[in-house]
Design a protein around this motif. Structure first.
Motif, short mmCIF file in Angstrom:
data_model
loop_
_atom_site.label_atom_id
_atom_site.label_comp_id
_atom_site.label_asym_id
_atom_site.label_seq_id
_atom_site.Cartn_x
_atom_site.Cartn_y
_atom_site.Cartn_z
N ALA A 293 0.83 -1.20 0.00
CA ALA A 293 0.00 0.00 0.00
C ALA A 293 0.87 1.26 0.00
N ALA A 294 1.95 1.24 0.80
CA ALA A 294 2.85 2.39 0.83
C ALA A 294 3.54 2.57 -0.51
N ALA A 295 3.93 1.47 -1.14
CA ALA A 295 4.57 1.53 -2.46
C ALA A 295 3.62 2.12 -3.49
N ALA B 11 3.59 14.20 -9.67
CA ALA B 11 4.52 15.33 -9.57
C ALA B 11 4.64 16.04 -10.92
N GLU B 12 4.96 17.32 -10.86
CA GLU B 12 5.06 18.14 -12.07
C GLU B 12 6.11 17.61 -13.04
N CYS B 13 7.23 17.14 -12.52
CA CYS B 13 8.33 16.74 -13.40
C CYS B 13 9.15 15.66 -12.69
N ALA B 14 8.64 14.42 -12.71
CA ALA B 14 9.29 13.33 -11.99
C ALA B 14 9.23 12.04 -12.80
N TRP B 15 10.20 11.19 -12.54
CA TRP B 15 10.28 9.92 -13.24
C TRP B 15 10.65 8.81 -12.26
N ILE B 16 10.11 7.64 -12.50
CA ILE B 16 10.54 6.45 -11.79
C ILE B 16 11.74 5.91 -12.54
N VAL B 17 12.75 5.48 -11.81
CA VAL B 17 13.97 4.94 -12.42
C VAL B 17 13.86 3.41 -12.42
N LEU C 282 12.07 -1.53 -10.55
CA LEU C 282 12.06 -0.18 -10.02
C LEU C 282 13.19 -0.05 -9.01
N ILE C 283 14.03 0.97 -9.22
CA ILE C 283 15.15 1.16 -8.28
C ILE C 283 15.14 2.53 -7.62
N GLY C 284 14.22 3.41 -8.03
CA GLY C 284 14.19 4.72 -7.40
C GLY C 284 13.38 5.71 -8.21
N ALA C 285 13.62 6.98 -7.91
CA ALA C 285 12.92 8.06 -8.60
C ALA C 285 13.81 9.28 -8.66
N LEU D 3 17.98 6.54 -5.22
CA LEU D 3 18.11 5.18 -5.71
C LEU D 3 18.02 4.27 -4.49
N GLU D 4 17.03 3.42 -4.49
CA GLU D 4 16.67 2.66 -3.29
C GLU D 4 17.35 1.31 -3.17
N ASP D 5 17.98 0.83 -4.23
CA ASP D 5 18.57 -0.50 -4.24
C ASP D 5 20.09 -0.38 -4.13
#
Length: 147
Positions: free
Chosen positions: A15-17, A27-33, A39-42, A61-63
């Protein structure tokens, strides 16, 4: 390295993810990496000042297993390319914890320059940490790209 107490971060649930992905998407100008299909971050540009043609960069970067492979540099350079070529910005700035040496090296390699220190601006647990302010200007970015 986000400047928050890791002990206060709630458990990561599905749910948090989902909420996190929706927040990035809104977001106005954001990307998932994504890297190798996961998925490793944003990354995002935020705090736009359209009159002064500037914005702030944030990347997470979360990983930890992908660190040190140049992925962060490629992502930051792609966002800077979009910021300066696509959006016509004059300046992109950021703040980074002084203890985050890996990120500081990445930003410097992407053209960011050290501009100042905000002393003891982030409290992590019981310790205070400095933030480093960095920035890159469009003409510096374009000159480096030509070199």
């Amino acid at each position: 390295m986000y400047g928050v107490d890791p002990q206060s971060v709630p458990p990561w649930t599905r749910a948090a993810a989902k909420v996190w992905v929706e927040k990035v998407a809104d977001a106005e100008c954001a990307w998932i990496v994504e890297y190798e299909g996961r998925l490793i971050g944003a990354v995002r540009l935020h705090h736009f000042d359209h009159g002064d043609k500037r914005a702030q960069l944030a990347i997470g970067l979360e990983d930890a297993t992908i660190l040190g492979r140049g992925i962060g540099r490629r992502v930051v350079k792609a966002v800077l390319d979009y910021a300066f070529h696509g959006l016509g910005l004059h300046r992109v700035g950021l703040r980074v914890l002084a203890m985050n040496v890996r990120a500081i090296r990445c930003y410097a390699a992407c053209g960011f320059r050290h501009e100042g220190v905000e002393r003891q601006s982030a409290r992590i647990g019981d310790e205070w940490h400095d933030d480093i302010m960095m920035g890159v200007l469009a003409d510096e970015y374009f000159a480096a790209a030509r070199a």
